[in-house]
Design a protein around this motif. Structure first.
Motif, PDB file in Angstrom:
ATOM      1  N   PHE A  33       1.012  -0.888   0.254  1.00  0.00           N
ATOM      2  CA  PHE A  33       0.022  -0.363  -0.245  1.00  0.00           C
ATOM      3  C   PHE A  33       1.233   1.439   0.378  1.00  0.00           C
ATOM      4  CE2 PHE A  33      -3.260  -3.439   2.486  1.00  0.00           C
ATOM      5  CZ  PHE A  33      -3.457  -3.463   1.463  1.00  0.00           C
ATOM      6  N   GLY A  34       0.695   1.989  -1.074  1.00  0.00           N
ATOM      7  CA  GLY A  34       1.753   3.343  -1.156  1.00  0.00           C
ATOM      8  C   GLY A  34       0.538   4.593  -0.998  1.00  0.00           C
ATOM      9  N   ARG A  35       1.621   5.918  -1.387  1.00  0.00           N
ATOM     10  CA  ARG A  35       0.171   6.880  -1.259  1.00  0.00           C
ATOM     11  C   ARG A  35       0.353   8.069  -2.119  1.00  0.00           C
ATOM     12  NH1 ARG A  35       2.094  10.649   3.860  1.00  0.00           N
ATOM     13  NH2 ARG A  35       4.556  10.389   3.485  1.00  0.00           N
ATOM     14  N   SER A  36      -0.078   8.346  -2.739  1.00  0.00           N
ATOM     15  CA  SER A  36       0.497   9.555  -3.187  1.00  0.00           C
ATOM     16  C   SER A  36       0.422   9.101  -5.164  1.00  0.00           C
ATOM     17  CB  SER A  36       1.011  10.642  -2.945  1.00  0.00           C
ATOM     18  OG  SER A  36       0.658  11.409  -2.296  1.00  0.00           O
ATOM     19  N   GLY A  37      -0.256   7.717  -4.847  1.00  0.00           N
ATOM     20  CA  GLY A  37       0.636   7.300  -6.571  1.00  0.00           C
ATOM     21  C   GLY A  37       2.148   6.707  -7.004  1.00  0.00           C
ATOM     22  N   ALA A  38       2.950   7.419  -6.158  1.00  0.00           N
ATOM     23  CA  ALA A  38       4.632   7.032  -5.850  1.00  0.00           C
ATOM     24  C   ALA A  38       4.702   5.701  -6.222  1.00  0.00           C
ATOM     25  CB  ALA A  38       5.317   7.777  -5.098  1.00  0.00           C
ATOM     26  N   VAL A  39       5.893   5.865  -7.048  1.00  0.00           N
ATOM     27  CA  VAL A  39       6.623   3.911  -7.102  1.00  0.00           C
ATOM     28  C   VAL A  39       8.325   4.202  -7.023  1.00  0.00           C
ATOM     29  CG1 VAL A  39       6.817   1.903  -8.499  1.00  0.00           C
ATOM     30  CG2 VAL A  39       4.237   3.567  -8.754  1.00  0.00           C
ATOM     31  N   ALA A  40       8.827   4.031  -5.552  1.00  0.00           N
ATOM     32  CA  ALA A  40      10.165   3.557  -5.643  1.00  0.00           C
ATOM     33  C   ALA A  40      10.639   5.142  -6.450  1.00  0.00           C
ATOM     34  CB  ALA A  40      10.859   2.690  -7.077  1.00  0.00           C
ATOM     35  N   GLY A  41       9.939   6.533  -6.181  1.00  0.00           N
ATOM     36  CA  GLY A  41       9.988   7.455  -6.698  1.00  0.00           C
ATOM     37  C   GLY A  41      10.645   8.062  -8.201  1.00  0.00           C
ATOM     38  N   ILE A  42       9.899   7.758  -8.711  1.00  0.00           N
ATOM     39  CA  ILE A  42      10.100   7.055 -10.417  1.00  0.00           C
ATOM     40  C   ILE A  42       9.223   8.431 -10.241  1.00  0.00           C
ATOM     41  CG2 ILE A  42       9.335   6.723 -12.879  1.00  0.00           C
ATOM     42  CD1 ILE A  42       9.861   3.867 -11.387  1.00  0.00           C
ATOM     43  N   ALA A  43      10.160   9.717 -11.021  1.00  0.00           N
ATOM     44  CA  ALA A  43       9.782  10.445 -11.426  1.00  0.00           C
ATOM     45  C   ALA A  43       8.920  10.593 -12.711  1.00  0.00           C
ATOM     46  CB  ALA A  43      10.310  12.006 -11.795  1.00  0.00           C
ATOM     47  N   ASP A  44       8.796   9.811 -13.402  1.00  0.00           N
ATOM     48  CA  ASP A  44       8.800   9.804 -15.316  1.00  0.00           C
ATOM     49  C   ASP A  44       7.415   9.093 -15.344  1.00  0.00           C
ATOM     50  OD1 ASP A  44       8.538   9.035 -18.083  1.00  0.00           O
ATOM     51  OD2 ASP A  44      10.573  10.237 -18.195  1.00  0.00           O
ATOM     52  N   ASP A  45       6.607   9.889 -15.632  1.00  0.00           N
ATOM     53  CA  ASP A  45       5.481   9.174 -15.743  1.00  0.00           C
ATOM     54  C   ASP A  45       4.953   8.014 -16.774  1.00  0.00           C
ATOM     55  OD1 ASP A  45       4.106  11.320 -13.894  1.00  0.00           O
ATOM     56  OD2 ASP A  45       3.184  12.467 -15.213  1.00  0.00           O
ATOM     57  N   GLU A  46       5.624   7.697 -17.494  1.00  0.00           N
ATOM     58  CA  GLU A  46       5.644   7.103 -19.018  1.00  0.00           C
ATOM     59  C   GLU A  46       5.740   5.479 -17.879  1.00  0.00           C
ATOM     60  OE1 GLU A  46       6.769   5.167 -23.001  1.00  0.00           O
ATOM     61  OE2 GLU A  46       6.137   7.850 -22.571  1.00  0.00           O
ATOM     62  N   ILE A  47       7.140   5.538 -17.409  1.00  0.00           N
ATOM     63  CA  ILE A  47       8.114   4.208 -15.705  1.00  0.00           C
ATOM     64  C   ILE A  47       7.461   4.125 -15.003  1.00  0.00           C
ATOM     65  CG2 ILE A  47      10.199   4.016 -15.563  1.00  0.00           C
ATOM     66  CD1 ILE A  47      11.632   5.319 -17.546  1.00  0.00           C
ATOM     67  N   ARG A  48       6.606   5.369 -14.330  1.00  0.00           N
ATOM     68  CA  ARG A  48       6.612   4.985 -13.454  1.00  0.00           C
ATOM     69  C   ARG A  48       4.112   4.188 -13.493  1.00  0.00           C
ATOM     70  NH1 ARG A  48       5.560   9.473 -11.213  1.00  0.00           N
ATOM     71  NH2 ARG A  48       3.472  10.145 -12.608  1.00  0.00           N
ATOM     72  N   VAL A  49       4.286   4.122 -14.359  1.00  0.00           N
ATOM     73  CA  VAL A  49       3.045   4.052 -14.764  1.00  0.00           C
ATOM     74  C   VAL A  49       3.351   1.886 -15.526  1.00  0.00           C
ATOM     75  CG1 VAL A  49       1.302   3.132 -16.538  1.00  0.00           C
ATOM     76  CG2 VAL A  49       1.269   5.419 -15.326  1.00  0.00           C
ATOM     77  N   LEU A  50       4.278   2.197 -16.302  1.00  0.00           N
ATOM     78  CA  LEU A  50       4.583   0.586 -16.535  1.00  0.00           C
ATOM     79  C   LEU A  50       4.911  -0.415 -14.937  1.00  0.00           C
ATOM     80  CD1 LEU A  50       5.592  -1.182 -18.971  1.00  0.00           C
ATOM     81  CD2 LEU A  50       8.022  -0.574 -18.623  1.00  0.00           C
ATOM     82  N   ALA A  51       6.016   0.559 -14.547  1.00  0.00           N
ATOM     83  CA  ALA A  51       6.118  -0.587 -12.875  1.00  0.00           C
ATOM     84  C   ALA A  51       5.585  -0.801 -12.358  1.00  0.00           C
ATOM     85  CB  ALA A  51       7.672   0.917 -12.431  1.00  0.00           C
ATOM     86  N   GLY A  52       4.353   0.076 -12.263  1.00  0.00           N
ATOM     87  CA  GLY A  52       3.451  -0.245 -11.533  1.00  0.00           C
ATOM     88  C   GLY A  52       2.130  -1.096 -12.338  1.00  0.00           C
ATOM     89  N   GLN A  53       2.090  -1.162 -13.474  1.00  0.00           N
ATOM     90  CA  GLN A  53       1.811  -2.651 -14.741  1.00  0.00           C
ATOM     91  C   GLN A  53       2.604  -3.806 -13.871  1.00  0.00           C
ATOM     92  OE1 GLN A  53       1.374  -0.788 -18.245  1.00  0.00           O
ATOM     93  NE2 GLN A  53      -0.024   0.427 -17.670  1.00  0.00           N
ATOM     94  N   LEU A  54       3.905  -3.840 -13.710  1.00  0.00           N
ATOM     95  CA  LEU A  54       4.796  -4.954 -13.742  1.00  0.00           C
ATOM     96  C   LEU A  54       4.500  -6.110 -12.224  1.00  0.00           C
ATOM     97  CD1 LEU A  54       7.796  -4.286 -16.281  1.00  0.00           C
ATOM     98  CD2 LEU A  54       5.348  -6.029 -17.007  1.00  0.00           C
ATOM     99  N   PHE A  55       5.180  -4.694 -11.797  1.00  0.00           N
ATOM    100  CA  PHE A  55       4.903  -4.999  -9.833  1.00  0.00           C
ATOM    101  C   PHE A  55       3.716  -5.964  -9.755  1.00  0.00           C
ATOM    102  CE2 PHE A  55       8.079  -1.984  -9.212  1.00  0.00           C
ATOM    103  CZ  PHE A  55       8.786  -2.738  -8.932  1.00  0.00           C
ATOM    104  N   ASN A  56       2.280  -5.566 -10.050  1.00  0.00           N
ATOM    105  CA  ASN A  56       1.061  -5.864 -10.109  1.00  0.00           C
ATOM    106  C   ASN A  56       0.625  -7.445 -10.755  1.00  0.00           C
ATOM    107  OD1 ASN A  56      -1.079  -4.779  -8.169  1.00  0.00           O
ATOM    108  ND2 ASN A  56      -0.273  -2.801  -9.688  1.00  0.00           N
ATOM    109  N   GLU A  57       1.828  -8.052 -11.349  1.00  0.00           N
ATOM    110  CA  GLU A  57       1.860  -9.016 -12.032  1.00  0.00           C
ATOM    111  C   GLU A  57       2.561 -10.595 -11.381  1.00  0.00           C
ATOM    112  OE1 GLU A  57       3.744  -9.568 -16.233  1.00  0.00           O
ATOM    113  OE2 GLU A  57       2.832  -7.652 -17.117  1.00  0.00           O
TER     114      GLU A  57
END
Length: 480
Positions: free
Chosen positions: A200-224
């Motif tokens: 469970f995270g907050r504010s949509g942050a994923v490991a401090g990734i700033a680039d929206d495109e990479i952050r969305v991709l990371a979220g998708q792959l982790f959820n696999e």
């Protein structure tokens, strides 16, 4: 009550404190290193090394389970949690012993054990046994896990990275709070070792990734692999006997109350400056109780006090703590001749799979530096030659450059071998290389670094410095 008069007193014998001691000792032998806890550094005891040991076990299990893509079938892959954690602690203790042995080489008359507190700008009380009068002081007291009030009801079912590795057995289930580097590293490792994990995270942050495109991709792959909600709505945490119940809004199933064996709080770290009576130091403190300091000198204002490592609340990474300790020690030793020291190019790595690397200027800094725009180049690793050979063809690299100068500014990567690629790109940033110059460097075939070349070519074209890439398989052949 013992009294000591020294040139330099150093609070904390972690990475920053030891670095400060060794640098200051080149200028003076009138030193006192004061440590309130066990010797061994955060990294060796509870941070970098035990976490990477856990990740190594998790990766071994994951590779065994997924070897069938190569026609290799590993039957009945099982994980013995006790053996996993026994090795983590055994190897962890070995790393700690190296640090402890190095501290033992410091003369006894230059070491004190106990909690140091300011009595005044130049005086420190150490527990009830000593007073140290110092002409200069380095604060390198480190940091500790921050635990939000909402998680406190978990009581004895609440873990932090300082306690996770002491479990005798792997738990059946863990709710990880925090989608930063620590939460994702440990959460994925536990999941790969067979633990039911939700992050469970907050504010949509994923490991401090700033680039929206990479952050969305990371979220998708982790959820696999495991449940990750980077913007979770959690309404309650309740202790429930041998477990803890978490009420939250599931992304697809609505509000749920789910039971876990433990909660792991990976919600950031807090500098250890609130129990040293810093208000008596004569420094001006902000509303957080932090003194202002110069990151090039580590000096607090114009004073004789220096701040280094995690205690500075800047970048809680070992190599940064080491650099800050060196700078603080040099300047404390030669004070009042305080001089700025060059900082290294920013580099941060998250040891998830795929790995995450952030290099050079962050996107906010790039946007401020380049208000008229900047160039972006990218490559997907889905069809990158070496990555497909290894079966690790997931992720993306995005690189950034400056219009007009062709200067390489930085990068974000979520992909294979990011720990190695990140170093190459950090060296390029620190060397102030242009994109054109980077493309003149050698690229062997077939290697993952060929993906770097593809991203740089894309960036070069977008900076109006090179032709558009037309061949989608330049990495399948010589790729001149």
């Amino acid at each position: 009550m013992q009294e000591f008069n020294v040139d330099v007193a150093i609070l904390g014998a972690g990475t920053a404190g030891l670095g400060a001691y060794h640098q200051a000792s080149k200028t003076t032998d009138s030193l006192m290193l004061i440590e309130s806890g066990p010797y061994g550094t955060t990294c060796a005891r509870v941070g970098c090394m035990p976490s990477k040991l856990l990740i190594a076990a998790a990766d071994a299990a994951h590779e065994a389970r997924h070897a069938k893509m190569f026609g290799v079938h590993a039957a009945d892959v099982t994980v013995d949690g006790r053996e996993v954690l026994d090795r983590v602690r055994r190897e962890r203790d070995r790393f700690v012993s190296f640090v402890v042995n190095s501290v033992k080489h410091i003369p006894d008359n230059q070491r004190l054990k106990g909690q140091a507190r300011f009595l005044g700008p130049n005086s420190l009380r150490v527990d009830g046994h000593s007073v140290v009068h110092a002409q200069r002081i380095v604060i390198a007291t480190g940091s500790r896990s921050y635990i939000p009030e909402m998680l406190l009801p978990a009581a004895d079912r609440l873990l932090v990275n300082e306690t996770l590795f002491e479990l005798p057995q792997l738990p059946r289930s863990v709710a990880v709070f925090g989608a930063g580097a620590i939460g994702l590293e440990l959460g994925q490792a536990l999941s790969r070792l067979g633990v039911d994990v939700k992050v469970f995270g907050r504010s949509g942050a994923v490991a401090g990734i700033a680039d929206d495109e990479i952050r969305v991709l990371a979220g998708q792959l982790f959820n696999e692999e495991f449940y990750l909600d980077p913007d979770a709505a959690v309404s309650a945490v309740v202790h429930a006997g041998t477990g803890v119940e978490v009420t939250y809004v599931h992304r697809s199933r609505g509000e749920l109350t789910e039971r876990f064996d433990y909660i792991l709080a990976a919600t950031g770290r807090r500098p250890n400056i609130d129990d040293i009576d810093l208000e008596k130091s004569g420094l001006t403190l902000d509303k957080r109780g932090m003194p202002d300091h110069d990151s090039q000198t580590m000096q607090c204002g114009n004073s004789h006090i220096f701040l280094a490592g995690d205690a500075s609340a800047e970048i809680p990474l070992l190599h940064e703590a080491s650099d800050e300790g060196h700078i603080a020690g040099i300047n404390a030793g030669r004070y009042p001749d305080v001089q700025p020291e060059r900082r290294r190019a920013p580099l941060a790595i998250v040891f998830t799979s795929p790995q995450i690397a952030t290099v050079g200027l962050g996107l906010d800094q790039i946007k401020a530096r380049c208000p008229q725009g900047y160039g972006v180049g990218s490559v997907s690793f889905e069809n990158q030659g070496r990555s497909r050979v290894l079966g690790k063809n997931k992720g993306e690299l995005r690189v950034y450059g400056e219009y007009g100068t062709d200067l390489f500014l930085g990068a974000e990567m979520f992909g294979p071998a990011a720990e190695h690629v990140g170093h190459l790109l950090a060296w390029a940033v620190q060397s102030r290389m242009t994109v054109t110059r980077m493309l003149e460097m050698p690229f062997y075939h077939p290697v993952i670094e060929e993906g770097v070349r593809t991203a740089l070519r894309d960036l070069n074209h977008n900076l109006d410095e090179g032709p558009e890439i037309t061949d989608s398989c330049m990495e399948c052949g010589p790729g001149a």
